[in-house]
Design a protein around this motif. Structure first.
Motif, PDB file in Angstrom:
ATOM      1  N   LYS A  33      32.706  48.532  40.100  1.00  0.00           N
ATOM      2  CA  LYS A  33      33.075  49.363  38.950  1.00  0.00           C
ATOM      3  C   LYS A  33      33.505  48.475  37.800  1.00  0.00           C
ATOM      4  CE  LYS A  33      34.263  53.469  41.491  1.00  0.00           C
ATOM      5  NZ  LYS A  33      35.186  54.590  41.613  1.00  0.00           N
ATOM      6  N   ARG A  34      33.279  48.979  36.588  1.00  0.00           N
ATOM      7  CA  ARG A  34      33.639  48.260  35.362  1.00  0.00           C
ATOM      8  C   ARG A  34      34.791  48.996  34.695  1.00  0.00           C
ATOM      9  NH1 ARG A  34      30.399  48.794  29.728  1.00  0.00           N
ATOM     10  NH2 ARG A  34      31.625  47.331  28.539  1.00  0.00           N
ATOM     11  N   VAL A  35      35.766  48.216  34.218  1.00  0.00           N
ATOM     12  CA  VAL A  35      36.871  48.756  33.450  1.00  0.00           C
ATOM     13  C   VAL A  35      36.819  48.113  32.080  1.00  0.00           C
ATOM     14  CG1 VAL A  35      39.376  48.960  33.282  1.00  0.00           C
ATOM     15  CG2 VAL A  35      38.286  49.004  35.528  1.00  0.00           C
ATOM     16  N   ILE A  36      36.753  48.922  31.025  1.00  0.00           N
ATOM     17  CA  ILE A  36      36.803  48.397  29.666  1.00  0.00           C
ATOM     18  C   ILE A  36      38.276  48.207  29.326  1.00  0.00           C
ATOM     19  CG2 ILE A  36      36.271  48.842  27.242  1.00  0.00           C
ATOM     20  CD1 ILE A  36      33.929  50.572  28.249  1.00  0.00           C
ATOM     21  N   LEU A  37      38.643  46.971  29.038  1.00  0.00           N
ATOM     22  CA  LEU A  37      40.043  46.653  28.799  1.00  0.00           C
ATOM     23  C   LEU A  37      40.500  47.136  27.421  1.00  0.00           C
ATOM     24  CD1 LEU A  37      40.089  43.068  30.288  1.00  0.00           C
ATOM     25  CD2 LEU A  37      40.945  45.159  31.335  1.00  0.00           C
ATOM     26  N   PRO A  38      41.764  47.548  27.317  1.00  0.00           N
ATOM     27  CA  PRO A  38      42.304  47.991  26.034  1.00  0.00           C
ATOM     28  C   PRO A  38      42.539  46.797  25.113  1.00  0.00           C
ATOM     29  CG  PRO A  38      44.039  47.945  27.681  1.00  0.00           C
ATOM     30  CD  PRO A  38      42.762  47.623  28.395  1.00  0.00           C
ATOM     31  N   SER A  39      42.744  47.075  23.842  1.00  0.00           N
ATOM     32  CA  SER A  39      42.977  45.990  22.883  1.00  0.00           C
ATOM     33  C   SER A  39      44.329  45.314  23.105  1.00  0.00           C
ATOM     34  CB  SER A  39      42.890  46.530  21.457  1.00  0.00           C
ATOM     35  OG  SER A  39      43.883  47.533  21.268  1.00  0.00           O
ATOM     36  N   HIS A  40      45.270  46.026  23.725  1.00  0.00           N
ATOM     37  CA  HIS A  40      46.565  45.444  24.081  1.00  0.00           C
ATOM     38  C   HIS A  40      47.149  46.249  25.242  1.00  0.00           C
ATOM     39  CE1 HIS A  40      47.766  48.775  21.502  1.00  0.00           C
ATOM     40  NE2 HIS A  40      48.954  48.707  22.067  1.00  0.00           N
ATOM     41  N   GLY A  41      48.083  45.654  25.948  1.00  0.00           N
ATOM     42  CA  GLY A  41      48.732  46.366  27.046  1.00  0.00           C
ATOM     43  C   GLY A  41      48.628  45.604  28.352  1.00  0.00           C
ATOM     44  N   ILE A  42      49.039  46.269  29.412  1.00  0.00           N
ATOM     45  CA  ILE A  42      49.026  45.702  30.755  1.00  0.00           C
ATOM     46  C   ILE A  42      48.115  46.555  31.621  1.00  0.00           C
ATOM     47  CG2 ILE A  42      50.431  45.225  32.805  1.00  0.00           C
ATOM     48  CD1 ILE A  42      52.850  44.992  30.863  1.00  0.00           C
ATOM     49  N   VAL A  43      47.222  45.916  32.349  1.00  0.00           N
ATOM     50  CA  VAL A  43      46.356  46.625  33.287  1.00  0.00           C
ATOM     51  C   VAL A  43      46.840  46.249  34.685  1.00  0.00           C
ATOM     52  CG1 VAL A  43      44.009  46.925  34.156  1.00  0.00           C
ATOM     53  CG2 VAL A  43      44.400  46.620  31.712  1.00  0.00           C
ATOM     54  N   GLU A  44      47.197  47.268  35.463  1.00  0.00           N
ATOM     55  CA  GLU A  44      47.741  47.050  36.796  1.00  0.00           C
ATOM     56  C   GLU A  44      46.783  47.628  37.833  1.00  0.00           C
ATOM     57  OE1 GLU A  44      51.433  49.148  38.722  1.00  0.00           O
ATOM     58  OE2 GLU A  44      52.102  47.501  37.438  1.00  0.00           O
ATOM     59  N   ILE A  45      46.475  46.839  38.855  1.00  0.00           N
ATOM     60  CA  ILE A  45      45.576  47.275  39.922  1.00  0.00           C
ATOM     61  C   ILE A  45      46.401  47.474  41.179  1.00  0.00           C
ATOM     62  CG2 ILE A  45      43.602  46.638  41.354  1.00  0.00           C
ATOM     63  CD1 ILE A  45      42.614  44.963  38.979  1.00  0.00           C
ATOM     64  N   THR A  46      46.286  48.660  41.794  1.00  0.00           N
ATOM     65  CA  THR A  46      47.001  48.984  43.016  1.00  0.00           C
ATOM     66  C   THR A  46      46.010  49.039  44.171  1.00  0.00           C
ATOM     67  OG1 THR A  46      48.555  50.321  41.740  1.00  0.00           O
ATOM     68  CG2 THR A  46      48.548  50.657  44.112  1.00  0.00           C
ATOM     69  N   THR A  47      46.381  48.402  45.282  1.00  0.00           N
ATOM     70  CA  THR A  47      45.515  48.420  46.457  1.00  0.00           C
ATOM     71  C   THR A  47      46.262  49.046  47.630  1.00  0.00           C
ATOM     72  OG1 THR A  47      46.222  46.226  47.185  1.00  0.00           O
ATOM     73  CG2 THR A  47      44.314  46.328  45.733  1.00  0.00           C
ATOM     74  N   HIS A  48      45.485  49.572  48.564  1.00  0.00           N
ATOM     75  CA  HIS A  48      46.036  50.119  49.799  1.00  0.00           C
ATOM     76  C   HIS A  48      44.967  49.998  50.877  1.00  0.00           C
ATOM     77  CE1 HIS A  48      48.389  52.574  52.489  1.00  0.00           C
ATOM     78  NE2 HIS A  48      47.313  53.315  52.724  1.00  0.00           N
ATOM     79  N   ALA A  49      45.348  49.518  52.028  1.00  0.00           N
ATOM     80  CA  ALA A  49      44.429  49.359  53.165  1.00  0.00           C
ATOM     81  C   ALA A  49      43.197  48.541  52.768  1.00  0.00           C
ATOM     82  CB  ALA A  49      44.025  50.721  53.724  1.00  0.00           C
ATOM     83  N   ASP A  50      43.436  47.436  52.058  1.00  0.00           N
ATOM     84  CA  ASP A  50      42.365  46.522  51.635  1.00  0.00           C
ATOM     85  C   ASP A  50      41.354  47.149  50.682  1.00  0.00           C
ATOM     86  OD1 ASP A  50      43.444  44.444  53.181  1.00  0.00           O
ATOM     87  OD2 ASP A  50      42.348  45.119  54.954  1.00  0.00           O
ATOM     88  N   LYS A  51      41.759  48.177  49.947  1.00  0.00           N
ATOM     89  CA  LYS A  51      40.869  48.823  48.975  1.00  0.00           C
ATOM     90  C   LYS A  51      41.626  49.031  47.664  1.00  0.00           C
ATOM     91  CE  LYS A  51      38.490  51.453  52.532  1.00  0.00           C
ATOM     92  NZ  LYS A  51      38.210  52.786  53.052  1.00  0.00           N
ATOM     93  N   VAL A  52      40.913  48.960  46.550  1.00  0.00           N
ATOM     94  CA  VAL A  52      41.510  49.283  45.251  1.00  0.00           C
ATOM     95  C   VAL A  52      41.637  50.801  45.188  1.00  0.00           C
ATOM     96  CG1 VAL A  52      41.197  49.244  42.749  1.00  0.00           C
ATOM     97  CG2 VAL A  52      40.567  47.243  44.108  1.00  0.00           C
ATOM     98  N   THR A  53      42.860  51.277  44.923  1.00  0.00           N
ATOM     99  CA  THR A  53      43.079  52.727  44.859  1.00  0.00           C
ATOM    100  C   THR A  53      43.319  53.228  43.440  1.00  0.00           C
ATOM    101  OG1 THR A  53      45.409  52.354  45.401  1.00  0.00           O
ATOM    102  CG2 THR A  53      43.945  52.942  47.213  1.00  0.00           C
ATOM    103  N   TYR A  54      43.971  52.415  42.604  1.00  0.00           N
ATOM    104  CA  TYR A  54      44.265  52.829  41.231  1.00  0.00           C
ATOM    105  C   TYR A  54      44.121  51.657  40.271  1.00  0.00           C
ATOM    106  CZ  TYR A  54      46.444  56.995  43.210  1.00  0.00           C
ATOM    107  OH  TYR A  54      46.678  58.155  43.889  1.00  0.00           O
ATOM    108  N   VAL A  55      43.679  51.957  39.055  1.00  0.00           N
ATOM    109  CA  VAL A  55      43.709  51.014  37.944  1.00  0.00           C
ATOM    110  C   VAL A  55      44.467  51.737  36.842  1.00  0.00           C
ATOM    111  CG1 VAL A  55      42.374  49.691  36.282  1.00  0.00           C
ATOM    112  CG2 VAL A  55      41.501  49.990  38.607  1.00  0.00           C
TER     113      VAL A  55
END
Length: 60
Positions: free
Chosen positions: A30-52
């Motif tokens: 999957k592709r995430v287009i990053l914002p012009s400013h801010g913090i991008v946080e990736i959450t994982t659970h059970a060896d999988k990405v669950t939230y961006v």
């Protein structure tokens, strides 16, 4: 922040020059287009990405 649904492996080269993040998880790409400013946080659970999550602070 926009999360694009699954993309193909051959589409990754087309992203050169963009402000994007490519995530490989659970056999998906999957592709995430990053914002012009801010913090991008990736959450994982059970060896999988669950939230961006995009966090933007506004200076007052």
């Amino acid at each position: 922040m926009e999360i694009q649904k699954e993309i193909e492996l051959e589409d990754i080269e087309k992203l050169l020059g963009t402000n994007s993040l490519v995530i490989f998880s659970s056999g998906q790409i999957k592709r995430v287009i990053l914002p012009s400013h801010g913090i991008v946080e990736i959450t994982t659970h059970a060896d999988k990405v669950t939230y961006v999550e995009n966090k933007i602070k506004e200076k007052f």
